[in-house]
Scaffold this active site. Structure first.
Site, PDB file in Angstrom:
ATOM      1  N   HIS A 318      -4.452   8.027  12.202  1.00 46.56           N
ATOM      2  CA  HIS A 318      -4.459   7.334  10.962  1.00 46.56           C
ATOM      3  C   HIS A 318      -4.740   5.851  11.158  1.00 46.56           C
ATOM      4  O   HIS A 318      -3.725   5.372  11.876  1.00 46.56           O
ATOM      5  CB  HIS A 318      -3.494   7.733   9.988  1.00 46.56           C
ATOM      6  N   ARG A 338      -6.477   1.489   0.340  1.00 52.09           N
ATOM      7  CA  ARG A 338      -7.789   0.883   0.764  1.00 52.09           C
ATOM      8  C   ARG A 338      -8.757   1.295  -0.244  1.00 52.09           C
ATOM      9  O   ARG A 338      -9.684   0.757  -1.010  1.00 52.09           O
ATOM     10  CB  ARG A 338      -8.288   1.482   2.070  1.00 52.09           C
TER      11      ARG A 338
END
Lengths: 553, 229
Positions: A318, A338
């Protein structure tokens, strides 16, 4: 609280923020992607992997840590197990108590099977609860199953098995509906329409979320439903070996009570493997977002009875694991940060990648920024990371967006006096997901009769890289399918005589390859983080410690 | 920066240990040689397995937290709670009603809450437990769902309730009732399910499934992307 020298870098991040708010970092081309991955993605580090020497994937590459457990020694001596003394006799045994296991158990019972669910820790202790961002399903008018299919294939570098992706996207809206009918609280707009978000590699707003506790919300509900439907379950009882019958079919499993080392024998006409992931093997030394029990047990068990594994040479790192503070090193900073608008920036406050590229790409870019360009920020303990500029979110979405959409993240960092509403987070890639796993068909069936698999322990759905929100989708789609198919199969199959000959053959094969002495016993069951006293044991003590006890590992 | 690591005195089940500062309760236990079986789950603050009680050498006031998230402090007395029994009502969600009376039928002891606020003071997620218990008493299911949403079901509230109530299970019932019966339904989801039923997407999916990889890659590169926000 950040030390002073890190705060100086934060001032640069603040100084560029206004300009960056108007700046869209260009997406990179397929060619650039390929070269970035090959140079920086951990999957491409040659020394990190080796060829398997035994089993149905012999000759194929997998991370060293994975190869060790796949080639491991059994925890049992088959000659000491009395297969006539059966403790549980059921149609379907579900191994694993996360999202996939719970779904499989519910559907198997609905389809008329008697079900036993067994799990290594507590019911619901699984990677599912740590999934924050959401679950994908193409249900908005401007979206379609085809677009979801295309996004998923592209994210997986076009290596995904098309039939599996087809059912993934096709079942997705009904999974969302199923969960809602069970009482999951989706984030919604006042008119009832789903409040959906974008995600890396997704070309539509398609993430169904429940604040940033999506997986927790899904798991809380499913666990409660398993209890309401009075499905039998055993906690702290991992499976240490599968049982076969003399016709080459699955016949059950051997469980161990983690606290007492007592064995339980289960005769089952079908087994659904739903043991989840691998992160606690700490491949290439990476920290992980995974829960305590994520040690690839299901892969080991399935491999020993001849199931085929696929994409075992690719792991998902990740892009944004916490790099500071040390207490939460490697823990997940959800991609939703994000999705809501936060950019990734370096020590000078400059962007270096479009933040919503697929995960493997963003992870590689973060590694490049730190390792090659030396534009990362070093922490007092020597970790390195880049900034994830969370304060942008409230500027874009309005004050209160972070508090409303990311309560778990706010809470996690505020414990260490970091206010992510005002300050960015320092992040670096962390081991997150096992892209590959046990090979299945669209019903979760493996090549071993009676053995089904669902969720993170199976492979092929995501190809070489999974997209955000497709894992919590996978567990429900294939958990449900496997549960249903296993119940159906159990109605038809006639079990023969139970046997552990496959374990004898496996040990013989290991011995012949010269590996029996070299490899650990597996499945691993739990990582060992306890600081060990120095070894003061005489050799004869070690010899009488029986295999099968977790203490031996 | 090779500074000397400062050591902190802690007491695990009464026994004295010295551990480097900056560890969490969980990693401190492991540093001292304990290998966790119970009392350890996601190790990231989501699963509620590591509910923990502690106080200090010269301060008997009990505190509560998650062992994987709480940093150790000087003179901490600590222990993990492996298990705590709790009542859970069994029900068929399809046969219940989203009303306050229903909640009281399934959890009649709810009326015994006398508002001592111990649950709120205990919650490691800092939720307003007592307030959502009083919302539940008033039958305001939506508010219970809202206030209890971040509950990790660690069980500390139930462990400490002097009346033996189980706030986290009552909250879960209310959230499920809200999601099933009270949340407004999503028309676009229903429409999409109907479209799938009629086979609207089958031909296109079939085409993509059989497409050459080159063509699929082109299609992917050319797809339009909806702005993220």
């Amino acid at each position: 609280m950040y030390p002073t020298y890190m705060k100086e870098s934060i001032r640069k991040v603040e100084a560029t923020r206004e300009r960056r708010l108007k700046e869209t970092f260009p997406r990179i081309t397929e060619e650039e992607k390929t070269s970035l991955l090959q140079k920086f993605h951990p999957d491409f580090i040659k020394e990190g992997m080796r060829e398997l020497l035994v089993g149905s994937n012999k000759g194929e590459r997998t991370p060293n840590e994975m190869a060790d457990v796949l080639e491991g020694n059994s925890r049992i001596n088959p000659d000491k197990i009395d297969l006539d003394k059966i403790d549980y006799d059921v149609d379907v045994l579900v191994i694993g108590g996360g999202g996939a296991g719970a779904s499989a158990a519910l559907l198997a019972q609905e389809n008329g099977a008697t079900v036993l669910l067994t799990t290594k820790l507590r019911l619901g202790d699984a990677n599912t609860v740590g999934a924050q961002a959401g679950t994908q399903a193409a249900d908005r008018p401007n979206d379609s199953l085809a677009i979801h299919y295309l996004d998923t294939m592209g994210g997986g570098r076009f290596t995904n098995i098309p039939e599996l992706v087809e059912v993934l996207v096709k079942d997705a809206p009904s999974v969302i509906k199923w969960l809602e009918t069970l009482g999951v609280n989706w984030d919604k707009n006042p008119d009832g329409s789903m409040h959906e978000l974008s995600g890396g590699g997704a070309s539509r707003l398609r993430l169904h979320s429940a604040r940033d506790y999506t997986g927790l919300e899904e798991m809380r509900v499913l666990r409660d439903e398993v209890k309401n439907r009075k499905i039998d379950y055993l906690e702290f009882s991992p499976t240490i070996e599968l049982i076969m019958d003399n016709k080459g079919q699955i016949g059950g499993a051997i469980l161990v009570n983690l606290e007492t080392n007592e064995l339980s024998l289960v005769r089952a006409k079908a087994v659904v493997m739903a043991t989840g992931g691998t992160g606690r093997l700490h491949i290439q030394g990476f920290p992980t977002t995974n829960h305590y029990g994520a040690t690839a047990d299901g892969l080991v068990l399935a491999y020993r009875v001849g199931a085929k594994l696929i994409f075992m040479d690719t792991m998902q790192y990740h892009p944004t694991g916490a790099a500071y503070p040390l207490q939460i090193l490697g823990q997940l900073v959800t991609e939703k940060v994000r999705t809501l608008g936060a950019q990734l920036v370096n020590v000078d406050g400059e962007q270096f990648i479009m933040p919503l590229e697929p995960r493997d790409v963003v992870a590689s870019a973060n590694i490049r920024e730190c390792q090659e360009r030396h534009k990362g920020i070093e922490t007092p303990s020597g970790e390195v990371g880049v900034w994830l500029d969370s304060p942008m979110i409230d500027i874009i979405g309005g004050e209160g967006t972070i508090a409303r959409q990311l309560p778990a993240m706010v809470r996690q960092f505020s414990r260490f006096n970091i206010d992510i509403i005002k300050e960015p987070m320092l992040v670096y890639p962390t081991l997150h997901y096992q892209n590959g796993g046990i090979k299945i068909n669209t019903n979760g069936a493996t090549i071993v009769p009676g053995l089904f698999a669902a969720g993170e322990c199976e492979g092929g759905v995501h190809g070489r890289n999974r997209l955000i929100g497709n894992s919590t989708l996978d567990i429900f789609v294939f958990g449900r399918r496997a549960g249903r198919a296993a119940a159906q199969y159990a109605k038809e199959v006639k079990l023969g005589t139970l046997t552990l000959d496959h374990v004898r053959q496996w040990q013989a094969e290991l011995k012949q390859a010269g590996l029996a002495e070299l490899r650990p016993i597996s499945p691993l069951l739990l990582p060992n983080y306890a600081r060990q006293p120095y070894d003061y044991l005489p050799d004869y003590t070690k010899q009488i410690l029986t295999v099968g006890q977790i203490k031996v590992a | 920066m090779a500074e000397q690591v400062r050591m902190v005195d802690i007491y695990i089940m009464g026994r004295h240990y010295q551990v480097p500062e900056g560890l969490t309760i969980m990693t401190a236990l492991e540093y001292c040689g304990y290998r966790m079986i119970r009392g350890c789950g996601c190790r990231a603050g989501f699963c509620g397995a590591c509910a923990t009680v502690f106080n200090f050498k010269n301060d008997p006031q009990l505190r509560y937290d998650l062992a994987c998230q709480k940093t150790i402090e000087q003179d901490m007395y600590l222990v993990q709670i492996p298990f705590f029994p709790s009542a859970k009502a069994l029900y068929n969600l399809e046969e219940v009603e989203a009303t306050g009376e229903q909640v009281l039928t399934l959890y009649p002891d709810l009326v015994k809450c006398f508002g001592c606020n111990t649950c709120t003071k205990t919650c490691p997620q800092e939720l307003e437990v007592m307030w959502f218990m009083s919302d539940a008493l008033r039958g305001d299911i939506r508010e219970v769902a809202n206030k209890s949403f971040d509950c990790v079901m660690c069980g500390l509230c139930a462990a400490r309730c002097p009346q033996g109530l189980v706030p986290y299970n009552i909250a879960l019932l209310c959230r499920r009732l809200y999601g099933r019966y009270l949340a407004p339904t999503s028309k676009h989801l229903e429409d999409r399910l109907a479209e799938i039923e009629t086979g609207k997407f089958d031909a296109e999916l079939e085409e993509l499934k059989n497409m050459s990889q080159d063509k699929l890659r082109r299609r992917y590169a050319e797809r339009d992307i909806e702005p993220a926000y």
